[in-house]
Design a protein around this motif. Structure first.
Motif, PDB file in Angstrom:
ATOM      1  N   LYS A   1       1.557   0.866   1.866  1.00 23.36           N
ATOM      2  CA  LYS A   1       0.761   1.377   2.983  1.00 23.36           C
ATOM      3  C   LYS A   1       1.282   2.719   3.494  1.00 23.36           C
ATOM      4  N   CYS A   2       2.582   2.947   3.326  1.00 24.70           N
ATOM      5  CA  CYS A   2       3.216   4.161   3.854  1.00 24.70           C
ATOM      6  C   CYS A   2       3.196   5.338   2.889  1.00 24.70           C
ATOM      7  N   LYS A   3       2.645   5.130   1.684  1.00 17.99           N
ATOM      8  CA  LYS A   3       2.756   6.166   0.653  1.00 17.99           C
ATOM      9  C   LYS A   3       2.221   7.524   1.114  1.00 17.99           C
ATOM     10  N   GLU A   4       1.018   7.547   1.688  1.00 12.12           N
ATOM     11  CA  GLU A   4       0.438   8.820   2.116  1.00 12.12           C
ATOM     12  C   GLU A   4       1.272   9.471   3.209  1.00 12.12           C
ATOM     13  N   SER A   5       1.719   8.673   4.161  1.00  8.78           N
ATOM     14  CA  SER A   5       2.538   9.198   5.253  1.00  8.78           C
ATOM     15  C   SER A   5       3.867   9.745   4.737  1.00  8.78           C
ATOM     16  N   LEU A   6       4.460   9.046   3.777  1.00 10.21           N
ATOM     17  CA  LEU A   6       5.727   9.502   3.195  1.00 10.21           C
ATOM     18  C   LEU A   6       5.544  10.817   2.438  1.00 10.21           C
ATOM     19  N   ASP A   7       4.430  10.933   1.709  1.00 11.88           N
ATOM     20  CA  ASP A   7       4.146  12.180   0.987  1.00 11.88           C
ATOM     21  C   ASP A   7       3.990  13.343   1.965  1.00 11.88           C
ATOM     22  N   LYS A   8       3.275  13.103   3.054  1.00  8.83           N
ATOM     23  CA  LYS A   8       3.071  14.158   4.058  1.00  8.83           C
ATOM     24  C   LYS A   8       4.386  14.526   4.740  1.00  8.83           C
ATOM     25  N   LEU A   9       5.203  13.529   5.034  1.00 16.05           N
ATOM     26  CA  LEU A   9       6.486  13.794   5.688  1.00 16.05           C
ATOM     27  C   LEU A   9       7.397  14.587   4.766  1.00 16.05           C
ATOM     28  N   SER A  10       7.414  14.215   3.491  1.00 17.71           N
ATOM     29  CA  SER A  10       8.227  14.943   2.511  1.00 17.71           C
ATOM     30  C   SER A  10       7.775  16.396   2.398  1.00 17.71           C
ATOM     31  N   THR A  11       6.468  16.610   2.330  1.00 21.68           N
ATOM     32  CA  THR A  11       5.918  17.966   2.228  1.00 21.68           C
ATOM     33  C   THR A  11       6.200  18.770   3.491  1.00 21.68           C
ATOM     34  N   ALA A  12       6.021  18.136   4.644  1.00 19.45           N
ATOM     35  CA  ALA A  12       6.265  18.825   5.919  1.00 19.45           C
ATOM     36  C   ALA A  12       7.722  19.244   6.030  1.00 19.45           C
TER      37      ALA A  12
ATOM     38  N   PHE B   1      13.680  10.771  -0.664  1.00 18.36           N
ATOM     39  CA  PHE B   1      14.690  11.652  -1.261  1.00 18.36           C
ATOM     40  C   PHE B   1      15.268  11.136  -2.574  1.00 18.36           C
ATOM     41  N   GLU B   2      14.700  10.065  -3.119  1.00 20.26           N
ATOM     42  CA  GLU B   2      15.272   9.435  -4.318  1.00 20.26           C
ATOM     43  C   GLU B   2      15.420  10.409  -5.481  1.00 20.26           C
ATOM     44  N   ALA B   3      14.433  11.248  -5.680  1.00 16.84           N
ATOM     45  CA  ALA B   3      14.469  12.194  -6.807  1.00 16.84           C
ATOM     46  C   ALA B   3      14.649  13.635  -6.338  1.00 16.84           C
ATOM     47  N   LYS B   4      15.150  13.812  -5.121  1.00 14.70           N
ATOM     48  CA  LYS B   4      15.303  15.161  -4.551  1.00 14.70           C
ATOM     49  C   LYS B   4      16.720  15.322  -4.015  1.00 14.70           C
ATOM     50  N   GLY B   5      17.670  15.417  -4.939  1.00 17.58           N
ATOM     51  CA  GLY B   5      19.076  15.477  -4.552  1.00 17.58           C
ATOM     52  C   GLY B   5      19.418  16.628  -3.640  1.00 17.58           C
ATOM     53  N   GLN B   6      18.878  17.809  -3.937  1.00 17.85           N
ATOM     54  CA  GLN B   6      19.192  18.994  -3.133  1.00 17.85           C
ATOM     55  C   GLN B   6      18.619  18.867  -1.721  1.00 17.85           C
ATOM     56  N   GLU B   7      17.362  18.399  -1.621  1.00 22.35           N
ATOM     57  CA  GLU B   7      16.757  18.206  -0.306  1.00 22.35           C
ATOM     58  C   GLU B   7      17.489  17.125   0.478  1.00 22.35           C
TER      59      GLU B   7
ATOM     60  N   CYS C   1      20.307  -4.813  -0.734  1.00 22.64           N
ATOM     61  CA  CYS C   1      19.784  -3.957  -1.805  1.00 22.64           C
ATOM     62  C   CYS C   1      20.491  -4.249  -3.131  1.00 22.64           C
ATOM     63  N   ASN C   2      19.729  -4.200  -4.226  1.00 24.85           N
ATOM     64  CA  ASN C   2      20.289  -4.472  -5.552  1.00 24.85           C
ATOM     65  C   ASN C   2      20.369  -3.217  -6.432  1.00 24.85           C
ATOM     66  N   ASN C   3      19.832  -2.103  -5.941  1.00 19.69           N
ATOM     67  CA  ASN C   3      19.808  -0.860  -6.711  1.00 19.69           C
ATOM     68  C   ASN C   3      21.033  -0.021  -6.356  1.00 19.69           C
ATOM     69  N   GLU C   4      21.877   0.233  -7.351  1.00 18.55           N
ATOM     70  CA  GLU C   4      23.138   0.944  -7.098  1.00 18.55           C
ATOM     71  C   GLU C   4      22.913   2.356  -6.567  1.00 18.55           C
ATOM     72  N   HIS C   5      21.904   3.034  -7.124  1.00 21.62           N
ATOM     73  CA  HIS C   5      21.610   4.405  -6.676  1.00 21.62           C
ATOM     74  C   HIS C   5      21.161   4.408  -5.217  1.00 21.62           C
ATOM     75  N   HIS C   6      20.292   3.454  -4.879  1.00 25.37           N
ATOM     76  CA  HIS C   6      19.815   3.358  -3.491  1.00 25.37           C
ATOM     77  C   HIS C   6      20.958   3.004  -2.539  1.00 25.37           C
ATOM     78  N   ILE C   7      21.845   2.143  -2.976  1.00 23.70           N
ATOM     79  CA  ILE C   7      23.007   1.781  -2.156  1.00 23.70           C
ATOM     80  C   ILE C   7      23.876   3.001  -1.903  1.00 23.70           C
ATOM     81  N   SER C   8      24.084   3.796  -2.972  1.00 21.76           N
ATOM     82  CA  SER C   8      24.893   5.010  -2.831  1.00 21.76           C
ATOM     83  C   SER C   8      24.277   5.976  -1.824  1.00 21.76           C
ATOM     84  N   MET C   9      22.947   6.167  -1.896  1.00 29.86           N
ATOM     85  CA  MET C   9      22.263   7.049  -0.946  1.00 29.86           C
ATOM     86  C   MET C   9      22.380   6.512   0.475  1.00 29.86           C
TER      87      MET C   9
END
Length: 404
Positions: free
Chosen positions: A289-300, A331-337, A379-387
């Motif tokens: 449900k949050c996908k559109e809002s997340l995309d807009k927030l990321s772009t903003a 930010f999962e695929a946006k390390g610099q951001e 959480c079970n995802n190591e990358h997500h835990i690290s973030m």
């Protein structure tokens, strides 16, 4: 004072120059190792000297720009040479791989002239090198611009805090003058952001802002009020009284926050229009449900070039308190951001621009910590835990500041 990006760039280049001297014995031992590409012999020594030369030219241009700051082309050249230096090792390896591949292919396709294969590989390699160089230059310039703007904003807020200290010391005239300096600088920065030619005439800039609908008539009146009071403090013998100075400081603080958060992005406008709905969805935490809002927030966030207003911060704050996985998703695929966002956590969430909000900010901080710790536990995802751990660490280290 040196720009923050200038110090950062010099630090990077000095580190790379240290690497250049460190690997010199290795290069000397294998200087003839390399390959033949388009009838040119390319060795490790050539790549090494080209890499060192680009770094040296970048340092020279940076030093020259420090003396001749108005010549922007010198800064551009410095960044180009730096990007070329960074591109050299991967391009050298890429060309080597291409050469090995061509030699291997030519053994199976005897009827295709080797020269044609070399020509095709040369075109592909050149195109790849050009794209890599442009991409590196863009990312480097973009990152340094964000560092500059974030540092610039922090410095302006510190100056505004100095104005408040002058006010508390009952130096009301000086407080008004200092506040006006910060407002004037903010107006200049806003003009740069919108591509408006710089001008020392504040009235011209303000009229241009109104013409472009960057500010409204109410903002214009407030800015003129600050300017008039500042002129009275400088040019008249009548001292500024306490109530007037306090009023000007409050107006200045409000306008600085508003000017820095003035949007020029459709994503930002969409978030403002759907503010309550977005906050409600973030509290619920359903990723679909949050996908559109997340995309807009990321772009903003990206389009605002690191300038974080309270309007955007409230969305991140809501997500961190209720649904940390939403921030991870952005930010999962946006390390610099993500790195840049972490650098701004203290400013975004724990800086009180209004006054009297420190208790609320402290409460929000505790809720964020509790929410993220709970997320890490389940959480079970190591990358997500690290973030999440990096976010948690940044929040715990952040200090609550009051700009009053």
């Amino acid at each position: 004072m040196l720009e923050e990006s200038f110090k950062t760039k010099v630090g990077f280049i000095i580190s790379l120059l240290a690497v250049v001297f460190t690997i010199k014995p290795f290069v000397d031992a294998y200087s003839n190792v390399g390959f033949i590409f388009l009838n040119f012999e390319i060795t490790l020594a050539y790549a090494y000297y080209f890499f060192a030369a680009c770094l040296a030219l970048s340092v020279y241009c940076i030093s020259l720009h420090f003396l001749l700051e108005r010549y922007e082309i010198i800064r551009t050249l410095a960044n180009k040479f730096y990007a070329l230096a960074l591109s050299t090792p991967p391009i050298f390896c890429f060309l080597w791989i291409i050469t090995i591949t061509i030699n291997w292919i030519s053994g199976f396709i005897s009827h295709v002239p080797t020269e044609w294969l070399h020509l095709i590989s040369g075109f592909i390699s050149g195109l790849t090198a050009a794209i890599a160089g442009l991409k590196l230059t863009y990312n480097f310039n973009n990152r340094l611009t964000k560092i500059d703007r974030t540092q610039d904003r922090k410095e302006r807020l510190e100056k505004l805090a100095e104005a408040h200290k002058l006010f508390k010391s009952e130096m009301y005239d000086f407080a008004v003058i200092e506040a006006f300096k910060v407002v004037e600088l903010t107006v200049q920065r806003l003009a740069e952001a919108y591509g408006i030619p710089p001008s020392r005439n504040l009235n011209l800039l303000l009229n241009e802002f109104v013409a472009r609908n960057i500010i409204d008539s109410n903002d214009l009146n407030l800015l003129n009020q600050i300017r008039i009071n500042r002129n009275q403090s400088v040019h008249t013998a009548n001292p500024t009284d306490k109530s007037t100075a306090e009023h000007i400081l409050n107006i200045s603080k409000t306008l600085i926050t508003k000017l820095d958060s003035t949007p020029n992005a459709k994503a930002f406008s969409w978030l403002m229009y759907n503010r309550d709905k977005t906050i409600s969805l973030f509290k619920e935490g359903n990723l679909g449900k949050c996908k559109e809002s997340l995309d807009k927030l990321s772009t903003a966030w990206e389009e605002k070039d690191g300038t974080v207003a309270s309007e955007i911060a409230i969305f991140f704050e809501t997500a961190l308190i209720n649904s940390p996985h939403l921030v991870i998703n952005i930010f999962e695929a946006k390390g610099q951001e993500f790195d840049f966002w972490l650098d701004n956590i203290e400013y975004m969430f724990f800086t009180d621009f209004i006054g009297g909000q420190t208790t609320t900010l402290r409460k929000n901080k505790n809720e964020m910590i509790q929410s993220i710790e709970n997320y890490i536990t389940h959480c079970n995802n190591e990358h997500h835990i690290s973030m999440a751990q990096r976010i948690l660490s940044s929040i715990k280290q952040a200090n609550i500041k009051e700009i009053v």
